[in-house]
Design a protein around this motif. Structure first.
Motif, PDB file in Angstrom:
ATOM      1  N   LEU A   1      -0.124  18.424  11.875  1.00  0.00           N
ATOM      2  CA  LEU A   1       0.369  17.068  12.097  1.00  0.00           C
ATOM      3  C   LEU A   1      -0.752  16.054  11.899  1.00  0.00           C
ATOM      4  CD1 LEU A   1       2.770  15.292  12.995  1.00  0.00           C
ATOM      5  CD2 LEU A   1       1.991  15.605  15.340  1.00  0.00           C
ATOM      6  N   PHE A   2      -1.931  16.373  12.427  1.00  0.00           N
ATOM      7  CA  PHE A   2      -3.078  15.485  12.277  1.00  0.00           C
ATOM      8  C   PHE A   2      -3.428  15.322  10.798  1.00  0.00           C
ATOM      9  CE2 PHE A   2      -7.707  15.035  11.813  1.00  0.00           C
ATOM     10  CZ  PHE A   2      -7.867  13.792  12.396  1.00  0.00           C
ATOM     11  N   GLN A   3      -3.462  16.427  10.062  1.00  0.00           N
ATOM     12  CA  GLN A   3      -3.775  16.352   8.632  1.00  0.00           C
ATOM     13  C   GLN A   3      -2.708  15.556   7.893  1.00  0.00           C
ATOM     14  OE1 GLN A   3      -4.195  20.499   7.666  1.00  0.00           O
ATOM     15  NE2 GLN A   3      -6.360  20.558   8.210  1.00  0.00           N
ATOM     16  N   HIS A   4      -1.446  15.774   8.269  1.00  0.00           N
ATOM     17  CA  HIS A   4      -0.359  15.017   7.644  1.00  0.00           C
ATOM     18  C   HIS A   4      -0.519  13.522   7.941  1.00  0.00           C
ATOM     19  CE1 HIS A   4       3.617  14.025   6.175  1.00  0.00           C
ATOM     20  NE2 HIS A   4       3.869  13.424   7.323  1.00  0.00           N
ATOM     21  N   GLN A   5      -0.801  13.201   9.209  1.00  0.00           N
ATOM     22  CA  GLN A   5      -0.997  11.801   9.595  1.00  0.00           C
ATOM     23  C   GLN A   5      -2.194  11.209   8.845  1.00  0.00           C
ATOM     24  OE1 GLN A   5       0.642   9.704  11.495  1.00  0.00           O
ATOM     25  NE2 GLN A   5       2.208  11.064  12.280  1.00  0.00           N
ATOM     26  N   GLN A   6      -3.268  11.995   8.752  1.00  0.00           N
ATOM     27  CA  GLN A   6      -4.464  11.511   8.060  1.00  0.00           C
ATOM     28  C   GLN A   6      -4.145  11.240   6.581  1.00  0.00           C
ATOM     29  OE1 GLN A   6      -7.763  14.276   8.074  1.00  0.00           O
ATOM     30  NE2 GLN A   6      -9.243  12.612   8.071  1.00  0.00           N
ATOM     31  N   THR A   7      -3.421  12.149   5.953  1.00  0.00           N
ATOM     32  CA  THR A   7      -3.025  11.963   4.557  1.00  0.00           C
ATOM     33  C   THR A   7      -2.139  10.733   4.432  1.00  0.00           C
ATOM     34  OG1 THR A   7      -3.104  14.356   4.193  1.00  0.00           O
ATOM     35  CG2 THR A   7      -1.871  13.053   2.595  1.00  0.00           C
ATOM     36  N   MET A   8      -1.180  10.602   5.354  1.00  0.00           N
ATOM     37  CA  MET A   8      -0.267   9.473   5.326  1.00  0.00           C
ATOM     38  C   MET A   8      -1.039   8.161   5.498  1.00  0.00           C
ATOM     39  SD  MET A   8       3.286   9.016   7.424  1.00  0.00           S
ATOM     40  CE  MET A   8       2.607   8.379   8.931  1.00  0.00           C
ATOM     41  N   PHE A   9      -2.003   8.139   6.438  1.00  0.00           N
ATOM     42  CA  PHE A   9      -2.791   6.932   6.650  1.00  0.00           C
ATOM     43  C   PHE A   9      -3.625   6.603   5.412  1.00  0.00           C
ATOM     44  CE2 PHE A   9      -2.537   7.634  11.423  1.00  0.00           C
ATOM     45  CZ  PHE A   9      -1.637   6.598  11.603  1.00  0.00           C
ATOM     46  N   GLN A  10      -4.186   7.634   4.767  1.00  0.00           N
ATOM     47  CA  GLN A  10      -4.962   7.395   3.553  1.00  0.00           C
ATOM     48  C   GLN A  10      -4.065   6.817   2.459  1.00  0.00           C
ATOM     49  OE1 GLN A  10      -6.663  11.256   2.831  1.00  0.00           O
ATOM     50  NE2 GLN A  10      -8.425  10.899   4.145  1.00  0.00           N
ATOM     51  N   GLN A  11      -2.861   7.367   2.333  1.00  0.00           N
ATOM     52  CA  GLN A  11      -1.931   6.856   1.332  1.00  0.00           C
ATOM     53  C   GLN A  11      -1.528   5.420   1.664  1.00  0.00           C
ATOM     54  OE1 GLN A  11       1.196   9.761   1.468  1.00  0.00           O
ATOM     55  NE2 GLN A  11       0.182  11.159   0.051  1.00  0.00           N
ATOM     56  N   MET A  12      -1.265   5.168   2.951  1.00  0.00           N
ATOM     57  CA  MET A  12      -0.887   3.816   3.361  1.00  0.00           C
ATOM     58  C   MET A  12      -2.046   2.850   3.121  1.00  0.00           C
ATOM     59  SD  MET A  12       1.301   4.513   6.841  1.00  0.00           S
ATOM     60  CE  MET A  12       1.498   2.788   7.188  1.00  0.00           C
ATOM     61  N   ARG A  13      -3.252   3.306   3.400  1.00  0.00           N
ATOM     62  CA  ARG A  13      -4.424   2.454   3.194  1.00  0.00           C
ATOM     63  C   ARG A  13      -4.584   2.137   1.713  1.00  0.00           C
ATOM     64  NH1 ARG A  13     -10.581   3.887   4.992  1.00  0.00           N
ATOM     65  NH2 ARG A  13     -11.452   1.854   4.553  1.00  0.00           N
ATOM     66  N   ALA A  14      -4.430   3.160   0.871  1.00  0.00           N
ATOM     67  CA  ALA A  14      -4.521   2.939  -0.575  1.00  0.00           C
ATOM     68  C   ALA A  14      -3.417   1.992  -1.029  1.00  0.00           C
ATOM     69  CB  ALA A  14      -4.432   4.270  -1.317  1.00  0.00           C
ATOM     70  N   SER A  15      -2.209   2.208  -0.513  1.00  0.00           N
ATOM     71  CA  SER A  15      -1.073   1.360  -0.863  1.00  0.00           C
ATOM     72  C   SER A  15      -1.327  -0.080  -0.411  1.00  0.00           C
ATOM     73  CB  SER A  15       0.197   1.909  -0.206  1.00  0.00           C
ATOM     74  OG  SER A  15       1.287   1.058  -0.438  1.00  0.00           O
ATOM     75  N   GLN A  16      -1.804  -0.246   0.809  1.00  0.00           N
ATOM     76  CA  GLN A  16      -2.088  -1.591   1.313  1.00  0.00           C
ATOM     77  C   GLN A  16      -3.219  -2.238   0.519  1.00  0.00           C
ATOM     78  OE1 GLN A  16      -2.746  -1.094   5.516  1.00  0.00           O
ATOM     79  NE2 GLN A  16      -0.558  -0.909   5.969  1.00  0.00           N
ATOM     80  N   GLY A  17      -4.208  -1.440   0.134  1.00  0.00           N
ATOM     81  CA  GLY A  17      -5.301  -1.951  -0.697  1.00  0.00           C
ATOM     82  C   GLY A  17      -4.759  -2.444  -2.037  1.00  0.00           C
ATOM     83  N   GLN A  18      -3.850  -1.665  -2.609  1.00  0.00           N
ATOM     84  CA  GLN A  18      -3.238  -2.061  -3.886  1.00  0.00           C
ATOM     85  C   GLN A  18      -2.419  -3.333  -3.708  1.00  0.00           C
ATOM     86  OE1 GLN A  18      -3.893  -0.676  -6.843  1.00  0.00           O
ATOM     87  NE2 GLN A  18      -2.703  -2.329  -7.735  1.00  0.00           N
ATOM     88  N   ARG A  19      -1.667  -3.418  -2.602  1.00  0.00           N
ATOM     89  CA  ARG A  19      -0.861  -4.612  -2.336  1.00  0.00           C
ATOM     90  C   ARG A  19      -1.766  -5.839  -2.147  1.00  0.00           C
ATOM     91  NH1 ARG A  19       2.518  -1.213  -2.514  1.00  0.00           N
ATOM     92  NH2 ARG A  19       4.430  -0.636  -1.542  1.00  0.00           N
ATOM     93  N   LEU A  20      -2.874  -5.632  -1.437  1.00  0.00           N
ATOM     94  CA  LEU A  20      -3.820  -6.720  -1.219  1.00  0.00           C
ATOM     95  C   LEU A  20      -4.416  -7.175  -2.550  1.00  0.00           C
ATOM     96  CD1 LEU A  20      -5.194  -8.480   0.885  1.00  0.00           C
ATOM     97  CD2 LEU A  20      -6.963  -6.734   1.100  1.00  0.00           C
ATOM     98  N   LYS A  21      -4.746  -6.221  -3.403  1.00  0.00           N
ATOM     99  CA  LYS A  21      -5.285  -6.547  -4.729  1.00  0.00           C
ATOM    100  C   LYS A  21      -4.246  -7.331  -5.534  1.00  0.00           C
ATOM    101  CE  LYS A  21      -7.207  -4.300  -8.842  1.00  0.00           C
ATOM    102  NZ  LYS A  21      -7.512  -3.004  -9.458  1.00  0.00           N
ATOM    103  N   THR A  22      -2.976  -6.874  -5.456  1.00  0.00           N
ATOM    104  CA  THR A  22      -1.890  -7.566  -6.157  1.00  0.00           C
ATOM    105  C   THR A  22      -1.734  -8.982  -5.603  1.00  0.00           C
ATOM    106  OG1 THR A  22      -0.754  -5.457  -6.519  1.00  0.00           O
ATOM    107  CG2 THR A  22       0.563  -7.457  -6.747  1.00  0.00           C
ATOM    108  N   LEU A  23      -1.793  -9.122  -4.269  1.00  0.00           N
ATOM    109  CA  LEU A  23      -1.692 -10.449  -3.659  1.00  0.00           C
ATOM    110  C   LEU A  23      -2.832 -11.353  -4.118  1.00  0.00           C
ATOM    111  CD1 LEU A  23      -0.571  -9.695   0.000  1.00  0.00           C
ATOM    112  CD2 LEU A  23       0.700 -10.957  -1.732  1.00  0.00           C
TER     113      LEU A  23
END
Length: 166
Positions: free
Chosen positions: A83-105
């Motif tokens: 679960l921790f690894q899944h959460q960590q992966t999910m957070f990394q993906q969300m962080r990358a996604s948010q970074g991409q959204r921020l770059k787009t903004l």
């Protein structure tokens, strides 16, 4: 002496009889004591064996529960780690996604600012053009008005001159 020998013989007989009786009693007493000791020892051994078996069963039950608890703990640990690894992966993906959204903004904001600046320049050019056209039109209108006024004055002067002449 015969009496003494008889007395000795009687005492020896009595002594031998008492000795046999004592030996018989001692032997019987030893056998009885030995039987009691053996029975007591067997009884105690049986009680110890029963107690060992009872506690062995209880220990075995507790150890099985303990091993079961340890296995459940290991399973829970694996689940938590997964679960921790899944959460960590999910957070990394969300962080990358948010970074991409921020770059787009940022790109959108930059593009918006650039577009607004270009629009402002275009509007200023349009304003300058329109103002220039309006000045030209105003100048033309002024000329026309001046010409009309002059023509009217001329016409008025002509009329006045004609009326004076006539």
């Amino acid at each position: 002496m015969a009496m003494l020998n008889n007395f000795r013989a009687d005492i020896n007989k009595a002594f031998v009889t008492k000795k046999k009786c004592f030996e018989s009693f001692t032997s019987s007493s030893l056998k009885t004591s030995q039987q009691k000791i053996e029975e007591m020892w067997k009884s105690q051994q049986k009680e110890r064996a029963q107690m060992s078996e009872d506690y062995g069963t209880q220990f075995s039950s507790v150890f099985q529960q303990w091993e079961s608890d340890i296995q459940r703990t290991k399973d829970q640990d694996k689940k938590l780690m997964s679960l921790f690894q899944h959460q960590q992966t999910m957070f990394q993906q969300m962080r990358a996604s948010q970074g991409q959204r921020l770059k787009t903004l940022r790109q959108l904001v930059d593009h918006y600012i650039k577009s607004m600046q270009e629009l402002q320049v275009t509007h200023e050019e349009q304003n300058t053009t329109v103002m220039s056209e309006l000045r030209q039109e105003m100048a033309l209108l002024q000329k026309k008005i001046l010409m009309n006024t002059q023509q009217e004055e001329m016409a008025s002067v002509r009329k006045a001159l004609q009326s004076m002449l006539m």
